[in-house]
Design a protein around this motif. Structure first.
Motif, mmCIF file in Angstrom:
data_model
loop_
_atom_site.group_PDB
_atom_site.id
_atom_site.type_symbol
_atom_site.label_atom_id
_atom_site.label_comp_id
_atom_site.label_asym_id
_atom_site.label_seq_id
_atom_site.Cartn_x
_atom_site.Cartn_y
_atom_site.Cartn_z
ATOM 1 N N ALA A 172 0.835 -1.199 0.000
ATOM 2 C CA ALA A 172 0.000 0.000 0.000
ATOM 3 C C ALA A 172 0.869 1.248 0.000
ATOM 4 O O ALA A 172 0.570 2.225 -0.683
ATOM 5 C CB ALA A 172 -0.934 -0.015 1.198
ATOM 6 N N GLU A 173 1.950 1.226 0.747
ATOM 7 C CA GLU A 173 2.884 2.352 0.750
ATOM 8 C C GLU A 173 3.708 2.390 -0.536
ATOM 9 O O GLU A 173 3.941 3.441 -1.114
ATOM 10 C CB GLU A 173 3.803 2.255 1.953
ATOM 11 C CG GLU A 173 3.093 2.440 3.268
ATOM 12 C CD GLU A 173 4.022 2.265 4.454
ATOM 13 O OE1 GLU A 173 5.238 2.454 4.295
ATOM 14 O OE2 GLU A 173 3.498 1.931 5.524
ATOM 15 N N LYS A 174 4.145 1.222 -0.974
ATOM 16 C CA LYS A 174 4.984 1.116 -2.173
ATOM 17 C C LYS A 174 4.259 1.635 -3.414
ATOM 18 O O LYS A 174 4.858 2.274 -4.270
ATOM 19 C CB LYS A 174 5.388 -0.349 -2.364
ATOM 20 C CG LYS A 174 6.322 -0.627 -3.498
ATOM 21 C CD LYS A 174 6.680 -2.106 -3.493
ATOM 22 C CE LYS A 174 7.629 -2.464 -4.598
ATOM 23 N NZ LYS A 174 7.988 -3.880 -4.570
ATOM 24 N N PHE A 175 2.954 1.349 -3.508
ATOM 25 C CA PHE A 175 2.178 1.740 -4.688
ATOM 26 C C PHE A 175 1.250 2.910 -4.408
ATOM 27 O O PHE A 175 0.341 3.188 -5.171
ATOM 28 C CB PHE A 175 1.363 0.555 -5.197
ATOM 29 C CG PHE A 175 2.202 -0.612 -5.625
ATOM 30 C CD1 PHE A 175 3.098 -0.498 -6.658
ATOM 31 C CD2 PHE A 175 2.090 -1.832 -4.980
ATOM 32 C CE1 PHE A 175 3.881 -1.580 -7.049
ATOM 33 C CE2 PHE A 175 2.857 -2.924 -5.369
ATOM 34 C CZ PHE A 175 3.758 -2.785 -6.406
ATOM 35 N N GLY A 176 1.464 3.619 -3.322
ATOM 36 C CA GLY A 176 0.587 4.714 -2.932
ATOM 37 C C GLY A 176 0.595 5.908 -3.861
ATOM 38 O O GLY A 176 -0.253 6.782 -3.759
#
Length: 66
Positions: free
Chosen positions: A21-25
């Protein structure tokens, strides 16, 4: 959860777990992205509004944007 559109213009639900979720945010609407490493599974129709029999889930260990 987000709704993606594949190259055939078919919507598919994608879920990003934990660090993904953070990586592709940074994904932006109406942009083109190539994903790799997602896990394909049968969609649970109780929890999705997308009319597709499959969905994709991503985690930070095996997923990437090309």
């Amino acid at each position: 959860r987000i709704e993606l559109i594949d190259t055939s213009q078919v919507p598919i639900e994608a879920t990003f777990f934990n660090g993904a979720a953070e990586k592709f945010g940074h994904l932006e609407e109406n942009k083109v992205y190539l994903f790799s490493g997602g896990a394909i599974k049968m969609a649970n129709k109780k929890f999705t509004s997308v009319q597709n029999d499959i969905c994709i889930s991503f985690d930070e260990h095996r997923s990437d944007i090309i």
